[in-house]
Design a protein around this motif. Sequence first.
Motif: not given
Length: 494
Positions: A401-410
């Motif tokens: 149950s993530p509260s934030i997700i990280r991603s590459g800007l691509s």
Amino acid sequence: MLLLGIDLGTSSVKISIIDSVSQQSIASAQYPDEESPIKSLKSGWAEQSPDMWWDQVQQGILLCHQKGNYDPADIGAIGIAYQMHGLVIVDEKNEALRDSIIWCDSRAVETGNQAFAAIGEQKCLSTLLNSPGNFTASKLAWVKANEPEIYKRISKIMLPGDFIALKLTGHVTSSVSALSEGVFYDFKKDALSQEIISYFDFDKSLFPDILPVFSVHGNVLATVAQKLKLKTGIPVTYKAGDQPNNALSLNVLKPGEVAATAGTSGVIYGVSDQLVYDKESRVNTFAHVNYIKKQKRLGVLLCINGTGSLNRWTKNMFGQSLTYTEMNEQAKAIPVGSDGLRILPFGNGAERMLNNKQIGVHFHHIDLNLHTQAHIFRAVQEGIACAFRYGLDIMRENGMSPSIIRSGLSNLFLSEVFGQSFVDFTGIPVEFYKNDGSVGAALGAGIGVGVYKTPTEAFTNMQPVKLIEPASSDKTEAIYNEWKELLIKQLIIE
């Protein structure tokens, strides 16, 4: 010291050179310019040539050198990220015996299903954390059953990144992370799965030596070093599948942290410290890059096979004269919901989150007097975002149950429409970073060679470059519920 990262993707190879002190990229290159071909001799099949990969890696490294931003003699370690689940088999001379059966190939689904039933569903899930499905073990069993003369000549089996390391160093190794993504690993016994080996009647001698992800997997051969303008003996100190590596590149290492990508495939990848599994094997659990027996770190992975593939197909069919940026700009001009146009984005093989069904892409509610190519561009991106939401709900069922997700800007996240759609449909903000898979592979090499004492030290200079927060949820929730109803109807038909 400089660090060289190789990201072996389905579409191309990307190379990055990282300064180990600043942790920043000083040069990068991608090869080839066009997308690499996937051979599909039958419906649901997908193969690529390992020798093509090796040629692309070499060309990419030389192209990166041509930037002139660094001295290749300063490169001190190499890391490799690679497309997951592919089967590579080589003979005694370390030559590939056939094209690799890659991650989106569906031919071994029934083979895996039979193993799932014969070994026992609960036993598979509690020890392998997955159904054998169409993972690497089942693909190897398919070769054994259908290409026995080739199977008899196998000296070693491996994953795609293992093959690149083999060509660089002359040595083949594996890791717990790699074996788990192939569904060869028993997490209860922390060893090769005897049930899988016995059921498929595999010889243990086919498996390479098992080393930690962060360790010396071999040293660059003199002949290879000369050709690639590298120092002889540079160690390959890191190998990982693209999704665990993407998580590493975003410093997603602790339980509860979550990463996402939207390249050729779309993935949400969360870290857990529990041996979790989905009862229907719709999402999958593998050993993360920092998994050790005393401190288990697992990656819970949701995969949508055809995100970038569908976007590419859409461009080829409806926007050949446009760039992706121009397509995204046209999509922005269309209102949220694409004026009723709905798209199910499942056209790249059997989808694990749909219980390995292969339902294809479906366009719904096309109005010939209303909908334009711009509507299609937006509806495709909204359909992919809805698919992410559907998969994320499965992950929530399994304790993520993530509260934030990280991603590459691509990739697809370069589109404002897709980025906002992803956030609005999932209801979770996304934090973006510049790091990509090749940067992650290079930093992984730094961890493996000891430049960084812990994985966390490799990311002390990493800062987010963008944050997208959810907007109003009422309209997007209604759109999602309509989309989900269309999906459920299609699944019943199939």
